[in-house]
Design a protein around this motif. Sequence first.
Motif, PDB file in Angstrom:
ATOM      1  N   GLY A  88       0.744  -1.216  -0.062  1.00  0.00           N
ATOM      2  CA  GLY A  88       0.117   0.069   0.106  1.00  0.00           C
ATOM      3  C   GLY A  88       0.882   1.207   0.007  1.00  0.00           C
ATOM      4  N   GLY A  89       1.796   1.293  -0.777  1.00  0.00           N
ATOM      5  CA  GLY A  89       2.860   2.312  -0.681  1.00  0.00           C
ATOM      6  C   GLY A  89       2.677   3.279  -1.368  1.00  0.00           C
ATOM      7  N   PHE A  90       1.396   3.709  -2.015  1.00  0.00           N
ATOM      8  CA  PHE A  90       1.176   4.933  -2.681  1.00  0.00           C
ATOM      9  C   PHE A  90       0.155   5.515  -2.192  1.00  0.00           C
ATOM     10  N   PRO A  91      -0.156   7.035  -2.198  1.00  0.00           N
ATOM     11  CA  PRO A  91       0.827   7.818  -2.863  1.00  0.00           C
ATOM     12  C   PRO A  91       2.164   7.977  -2.259  1.00  0.00           C
ATOM     13  N   LYS A  92       3.405   8.463  -3.014  1.00  0.00           N
ATOM     14  CA  LYS A  92       4.420   8.592  -2.427  1.00  0.00           C
ATOM     15  C   LYS A  92       4.862  10.150  -2.589  1.00  0.00           C
ATOM     16  N   ILE A  93       4.955  10.707  -1.602  1.00  0.00           N
ATOM     17  CA  ILE A  93       5.361  12.247  -1.611  1.00  0.00           C
ATOM     18  C   ILE A  93       7.245  12.083  -1.714  1.00  0.00           C
ATOM     19  N   LEU A  94       7.522  13.037  -2.802  1.00  0.00           N
ATOM     20  CA  LEU A  94       8.860  12.937  -3.244  1.00  0.00           C
ATOM     21  C   LEU A  94       9.426  13.958  -2.204  1.00  0.00           C
ATOM     22  N   GLY A  95      10.632  14.147  -2.455  1.00  0.00           N
ATOM     23  CA  GLY A  95      11.554  15.314  -1.829  1.00  0.00           C
ATOM     24  C   GLY A  95      12.382  14.698  -0.827  1.00  0.00           C
ATOM     25  N   MET A  96      13.835  15.065  -0.977  1.00  0.00           N
ATOM     26  CA  MET A  96      14.675  14.366   0.321  1.00  0.00           C
ATOM     27  C   MET A  96      15.074  15.785   1.160  1.00  0.00           C
TER      28      MET A  96
END
Length: 174
Positions: A88-96
């Motif tokens: 269930g890994g979506f949605p993924k918020i990007l950015g580091m």
Amino acid sequence: MLRVLVAFTLMLVSWADTMMGAGLQYATSPGAAEDAVKLITVSVPTLGSKDVLVRQAASSLNHLDMLWDILLPSATFYAAEALWKAEGGFPKILGMDVSGTVVAVGKEVTKFSVGDQVWGFNAAGAVWDGSTLGGLAGHAWAQMVRVGQDAIGLKPKKLNFTEAGAVPLCGLTA
């Protein structure tokens, strides 16, 4: 479009149960990267005992943020994608990379207080985000970012938030 989404996340909003972030709503396909990043609504992260919640003021785009696109098409990505879907890994918020102001701290946090201006690189969020393993998403392109107290530091007073949000990974790499 990606720049617009990232810029939108820089806007400050009032505290709520949900927030906006730029990320992957669902798994992407080869060649679809530029259309895959969307502005999505997600829950404000809950804090662990050693976590800090940062109201993001700035973030940057670097190669790790685009790794999901670089790996396409490949057996490695498709295996990871299958795992993320199963978890269930979506949605993924990007950015580091992130800079901003501390708005909450976990009960065992000793290094920061609410109101501190901080900067950091949320690599731990990319490895384990609390729900999926190997997320490739540090969650910094969101209005609120949960980060471990050991992954951030006080923002140097000579840097503004934009400068501080652009430096962490590049500084670590150098």
